[in-house]
Scaffold this motif. Structure first.
Motif, PDB file in Angstrom:
ATOM      1  N   LYS A 221       0.849  -1.203   0.000  1.00 30.65           N
ATOM      2  CA  LYS A 221       0.000   0.000   0.000  1.00 30.65           C
ATOM      3  C   LYS A 221       0.887   1.257   0.000  1.00 30.65           C
ATOM      4  CE  LYS A 221      -3.914   1.880   2.593  1.00 30.65           C
ATOM      5  NZ  LYS A 221      -3.436   2.823   3.568  1.00 30.65           N
ATOM      6  N   GLU A 225       1.093   4.149  -2.885  1.00 28.38           N
ATOM      7  CA  GLU A 225       0.844   5.567  -2.558  1.00 28.38           C
ATOM      8  C   GLU A 225       1.977   6.452  -3.064  1.00 28.38           C
ATOM      9  OE1 GLU A 225      -1.873   4.842   1.440  1.00 28.38           O
ATOM     10  OE2 GLU A 225       0.196   5.541   1.677  1.00 28.38           O
ATOM     11  N   ASN A 229       1.329   9.388  -5.736  1.00 35.32           N
ATOM     12  CA  ASN A 229       1.703  10.766  -5.401  1.00 35.32           C
ATOM     13  C   ASN A 229       2.576  11.366  -6.507  1.00 35.32           C
ATOM     14  OD1 ASN A 229       1.850  12.987  -3.551  1.00 35.32           O
ATOM     15  ND2 ASN A 229       3.982  12.421  -3.256  1.00 35.32           N
TER      16      ASN A 229
END
Ligand code: SF4
Ligand code: SF4
Length: 376
Positions: A221, A225, A229
């Motif tokens: 995860k 991310e 981003n």
């Protein structure tokens, strides 16, 4: 493929050592002359730990990060093209033999490259050059042998560069094309590790005896991310909708003249571009005339000689050269190779001495699209 695994920073050395043991020549990012360049590396000590790059139109500098990331930068000034399609290569030698002469072809050696730290846009650029050099009717034997055993350790980008627009070109930042291993670098509190995806059987055999463990869901995860981003913070955007038609319909747009007034015809953009492939050949002889060589060298649509044919230059103005370069990259490349010729790496923007930005040039043409305005 198996579930991603995790390798700790220190254990990356084991990966590099294993590749070296198997005869690979490991090339990766390293600091030289105040830039992060790709060169021979033998351990993670050679990587630019704690350094990043700052890129903008006509602007590049490296600076310290406040962490110890190994891949905490974007793309190097020189692409991997320099290894697969070298800037200069001798094709053959001719030796005079009485009233005759003998041609001695250059012997080719397989360098067995392993590229460490290849970005997604750069994998796409290699795939584009594959189409040009080894998947068409004319095989480039030097590229073919350099490419033959290439092992790629890709890296998902943990930050977006100031001139990058891979999201617009659908070439990144997540590695989504052919690779052997793909790493996502994670630094959190006192942990520094890499989530590793395996993309080939030979990569599986390389990592078999390394200290990898299966990634936990939380680690996956975090890695996702980081990539999301990056995707949300691209330095540039290029609207590719109908771009081929727009450029073809605007060949007489006044913007070409305007950009020509700024462009120096220096050819930097084509040299830095990972997909540009044009070359020329030069024959040289020694003073005795007994020995001659033929060399292939990178060339550019920005040089005057590039389009010289008996009696004149086909493109004899900066306007026509810039228009050729951009319409080939973004439009006619699609007809020729079934893809864009641009992967959104941003090098042509960063390394243009006057900061010409093709995303801005396309936007300016779209803004006053001659065909649309004429039809109002
Ligand atoms: S045209 Fe510019 S942004 Fe596109 S691939 Fe070439 S150097 Fe990168
Ligand atoms: S666009 Fe920039 S880098 Fe390219 S030839 Fe013109 S001045 Fe040089």
């Amino acid at each position: 493929m198996d579930k991603p695994s995790v390798i700790d920073k220190e254990d990356l050395n084991k990966l590099i050592a294993k590749l070296n043991q198997q005869g690979y020549k490991t090339i990766g990012p390293t600091i030289r002359g105040e830039a992060i360049v790709y060169d021979r590396i033998s351990s993670i000590e050679d990587l630019p730990e704690g350094w990043t790059d700052e890129q903008g139109p006509g602007h590049y500098r490296i600076k310290k990060r406040n962490d110890k990331a190994l891949f905490g930068f974007n793309v190097s000034p020189h692409s991997w093209k320099q290894f697969l399609h070298p800037p200069e290569k001798k094709l053959w030698t001719a030796e005079k033999n009485g009233s005759s002469f003998k041609i001695i072809p250059e012997e080719l050696e397989n360098p067995k490259f392993a590229f460490i730290g290849v970005r997604s846009c750069e994998l796409h650029a290699i795939a584009i050059q594959d189409k040009v050099f080894i998947q068409g009717p004319h095989i480039d034997s030097v590229y073919q042998i350099n490419r033959k055993d290439l092992f790629t350790v890709a890296v998902n980008c943990g930050q977006a560069g100031g001139t990058c627009f891979c999201v617009s070109m659908q070439t990144g930042p997540k590695v989504n094309s052919e690779f052997d291993l793909a790493l996502t670098e994670v630094l959190e509190k006192d942990k520094h590790y890499f989530v590793v995806e395996t993309g080939s059987d030979r990569a599986q055999s390389i990592i078999e005896n390394l200290d990898l463990r299966t990634a936990e869901n939380q680690e996956l995860k975090i890695a996702e991310e980081i990539i999301d981003n990056t995707a949300q913070n691209m330095g540039r955007f290029l609207d590719t909708e109908g771009i081929k038609e727009t450029l073809f319909e605007n060949l007489e747009h006044p913007r070409w003249e305007e950009v020509a007034n700024r462009c120096l015809s220096c050819a930097n953009c084509t040299m830095a571009c990972p997909t540009c492939f044009c070359s020329t050949v030069e024959d040289v002889t020694d003073i005795t005339g007994d020995h001659a060589e033929r060399w292939q060298k990178w060339d550019s649509c920005f040089t005057m000689d590039f389009t010289y044919i008996h009696g004149g230059h086909v493109r004899n103005s900066t306007k026509s050269q810039y228009r050729q370069w951009m319409t080939h990259k973004l439009a006619s490349w699609i007809d020729q190779f079934d893809s864009s010729g641009c992967v959104g790496c941003g090098r042509c923007i960063t390394w243009c001495p006057v900061g010409i930005d093709l995303t801005e040039e396309v936007a300016a043409i779209r803004k006053s699209d001659k065909t649309k305005i004429d039809n109002i």
